[in-house]
Design a protein around this motif. Structure first.
Motif, PDB file in Angstrom:
ATOM      1  N   UNK A  54       0.843  -1.202   0.000  1.00 50.14           N
ATOM      2  CA  UNK A  54       0.000   0.000   0.000  1.00 50.14           C
ATOM      3  C   UNK A  54       0.876   1.250   0.000  1.00 50.14           C
ATOM      4  N   UNK A  55       1.908   1.246   0.834  1.00 46.69           N
ATOM      5  CA  UNK A  55       2.809   2.395   0.904  1.00 46.69           C
ATOM      6  C   UNK A  55       3.540   2.581  -0.422  1.00 46.69           C
ATOM      7  N   UNK A  56       4.001   1.478  -1.013  1.00 45.64           N
ATOM      8  CA  UNK A  56       4.674   1.568  -2.310  1.00 45.64           C
ATOM      9  C   UNK A  56       3.741   2.148  -3.369  1.00 45.64           C
ATOM     10  N   UNK A  57       2.493   1.708  -3.354  1.00 49.86           N
ATOM     11  CA  UNK A  57       1.519   2.228  -4.312  1.00 49.86           C
ATOM     12  C   UNK A  57       1.301   3.716  -4.137  1.00 49.86           C
ATOM     13  N   UNK A  58       1.202   4.158  -2.889  1.00 48.56           N
ATOM     14  CA  UNK A  58       1.023   5.585  -2.613  1.00 48.56           C
ATOM     15  C   UNK A  58       2.247   6.383  -3.054  1.00 48.56           C
ATOM     16  N   UNK A  59       3.431   5.830  -2.826  1.00 47.31           N
ATOM     17  CA  UNK A  59       4.661   6.518  -3.228  1.00 47.31           C
ATOM     18  C   UNK A  59       4.757   6.612  -4.753  1.00 47.31           C
ATOM     19  N   UNK A  60       4.424   5.525  -5.445  1.00 53.09           N
ATOM     20  CA  UNK A  60       4.461   5.548  -6.907  1.00 53.09           C
ATOM     21  C   UNK A  60       3.441   6.540  -7.463  1.00 53.09           C
ATOM     22  N   UNK A  61       2.272   6.573  -6.865  1.00 58.12           N
ATOM     23  CA  UNK A  61       1.244   7.503  -7.304  1.00 58.12           C
ATOM     24  C   UNK A  61       1.716   8.953  -7.131  1.00 58.12           C
ATOM     25  N   UNK A  62       2.312   9.244  -5.986  1.00 57.50           N
ATOM     26  CA  UNK A  62       2.824  10.592  -5.738  1.00 57.50           C
ATOM     27  C   UNK A  62       3.948  10.930  -6.717  1.00 57.50           C
ATOM     28  N   UNK A  63       4.813   9.966  -6.991  1.00 60.45           N
ATOM     29  CA  UNK A  63       5.912  10.202  -7.928  1.00 60.45           C
ATOM     30  C   UNK A  63       5.371  10.481  -9.326  1.00 60.45           C
ATOM     31  N   UNK A  64       4.382   9.683  -9.763  1.00 61.50           N
ATOM     32  CA  UNK A  64       3.783   9.914 -11.084  1.00 61.50           C
ATOM     33  C   UNK A  64       3.178  11.310 -11.172  1.00 61.50           C
ATOM     34  N   UNK A  65       2.479  11.689 -10.108  1.00 63.61           N
ATOM     35  CA  UNK A  65       1.841  13.011 -10.067  1.00 63.61           C
ATOM     36  C   UNK A  65       2.888  14.118 -10.221  1.00 63.61           C
ATOM     37  N   UNK A  66       3.996  13.989  -9.495  1.00 68.04           N
ATOM     38  CA  UNK A  66       5.053  14.997  -9.570  1.00 68.04           C
ATOM     39  C   UNK A  66       5.706  15.028 -10.948  1.00 68.04           C
ATOM     40  N   UNK A  67       5.914  13.855 -11.537  1.00 72.20           N
ATOM     41  CA  UNK A  67       6.529  13.804 -12.871  1.00 72.20           C
ATOM     42  C   UNK A  67       5.596  14.431 -13.899  1.00 72.20           C
ATOM     43  N   UNK A  68       4.322  14.123 -13.808  1.00 71.73           N
ATOM     44  CA  UNK A  68       3.358  14.726 -14.732  1.00 71.73           C
ATOM     45  C   UNK A  68       3.294  16.241 -14.555  1.00 71.73           C
ATOM     46  N   UNK A  69       3.403  16.698 -13.313  1.00 74.21           N
ATOM     47  CA  UNK A  69       3.400  18.141 -13.068  1.00 74.21           C
ATOM     48  C   UNK A  69       4.662  18.779 -13.663  1.00 74.21           C
ATOM     49  N   UNK A  70       5.771  18.046 -13.617  1.00 79.24           N
ATOM     50  CA  UNK A  70       7.028  18.568 -14.169  1.00 79.24           C
ATOM     51  C   UNK A  70       6.963  18.681 -15.682  1.00 79.24           C
ATOM     52  N   UNK A  71       6.105  17.894 -16.305  1.00 79.72           N
ATOM     53  CA  UNK A  71       5.975  17.929 -17.771  1.00 79.72           C
ATOM     54  C   UNK A  71       5.602  19.330 -18.257  1.00 79.72           C
ATOM     55  N   UNK A  72       4.795  20.053 -17.471  1.00 83.96           N
ATOM     56  CA  UNK A  72       4.346  21.381 -17.894  1.00 83.96           C
ATOM     57  C   UNK A  72       5.353  22.481 -17.550  1.00 83.96           C
ATOM     58  N   UNK A  73       6.447  22.107 -16.884  1.00 82.90           N
ATOM     59  CA  UNK A  73       7.472  23.096 -16.547  1.00 82.90           C
ATOM     60  C   UNK A  73       8.201  23.534 -17.818  1.00 82.90           C
ATOM     61  N   UNK A  74       8.590  24.799 -17.900  1.00 84.94           N
ATOM     62  CA  UNK A  74       9.331  25.261 -19.075  1.00 84.94           C
ATOM     63  C   UNK A  74      10.658  24.512 -19.193  1.00 84.94           C
ATOM     64  N   UNK A  75      10.971  24.070 -20.390  1.00 86.96           N
ATOM     65  CA  UNK A  75      12.223  23.376 -20.658  1.00 86.96           C
ATOM     66  C   UNK A  75      12.175  21.882 -20.372  1.00 86.96           C
ATOM     67  N   UNK A  76      11.027  21.368 -19.946  1.00 82.95           N
ATOM     68  CA  UNK A  76      10.917  19.929 -19.666  1.00 82.95           C
ATOM     69  C   UNK A  76      10.924  19.164 -20.990  1.00 82.95           C
ATOM     70  N   UNK A  77      11.709  18.111 -21.036  1.00 80.62           N
ATOM     71  CA  UNK A  77      11.798  17.277 -22.232  1.00 80.62           C
ATOM     72  C   UNK A  77      10.739  16.182 -22.136  1.00 80.62           C
ATOM     73  N   UNK A  78       9.726  16.157 -23.031  1.00 83.39           N
ATOM     74  CA  UNK A  78       8.651  15.169 -22.940  1.00 83.39           C
ATOM     75  C   UNK A  78       9.157  13.730 -23.052  1.00 83.39           C
ATOM     76  N   UNK A  79      10.225  13.509 -23.795  1.00 86.07           N
ATOM     77  CA  UNK A  79      10.776  12.149 -23.915  1.00 86.07           C
ATOM     78  C   UNK A  79      11.312  11.664 -22.573  1.00 86.07           C
ATOM     79  N   UNK A  80      11.981  12.534 -21.855  1.00 87.18           N
ATOM     80  CA  UNK A  80      12.513  12.152 -20.539  1.00 87.18           C
ATOM     81  C   UNK A  80      11.369  11.905 -19.569  1.00 87.18           C
ATOM     82  N   UNK A  81      10.361  12.763 -19.610  1.00 86.59           N
ATOM     83  CA  UNK A  81       9.198  12.581 -18.729  1.00 86.59           C
ATOM     84  C   UNK A  81       8.543  11.235 -19.019  1.00 86.59           C
ATOM     85  N   UNK A  82       8.364  10.906 -20.281  1.00 87.77           N
ATOM     86  CA  UNK A  82       7.751   9.619 -20.644  1.00 87.77           C
ATOM     87  C   UNK A  82       8.617   8.446 -20.182  1.00 87.77           C
TER      88      UNK A  82
END
Length: 94
Positions: A54-82
């Motif tokens: 359960x904790x691992x799932x919550x951590x992965x979910x939070x990490x995905x959320x942060x990575x997706x949020x970083x996608x909209x940051x200026x200069x973010x490379x979509x290939x790296x985000x993917x």
């Protein structure tokens, strides 16, 4: 058995010896005691594994959320985000 563990005045070695002897006596009197202890240990392990997953799932979910949020940051490379998202995918972690 729990009464022996609860006594705090006994040295740890003596407490462990008494616990082992009480368990051995219990096994001689009723072999079911060993089965109950094993069953209880298995249930504890299962609860621990479930909690960890359960904790691992919550951590992965939070990490995905942060990575997706970083996608909209200026200069973010979509290939790296993917690529990061693929690595966070549970199915790819086998």
């Amino acid at each position: 058995f729990r009464e022996i563990e609860a006594v705090e005045e006994l040295p740890e070695e003596l407490s462990e010896q008494m616990l082992r002897r009480a368990f051995d006596i219990g096994l001689r009197i009723s072999p079911d005691v060993g089965d109950e202890e094993r069953r209880e240990a298995q249930e504890q392990r299962a609860r621990r594994v479930k909690r960890i997953r359960r904790i691992q799932g919550e951590m992965l979910s939070a990490a995905r959320h942060e990575v997706l949020a970083a996608r909209s940051e200026p200069g973010a490379d979509p290939e790296i985000v993917d690529r990061v998202l693929r690595h966070l995918d549970v199915r790819s972690m086998r």
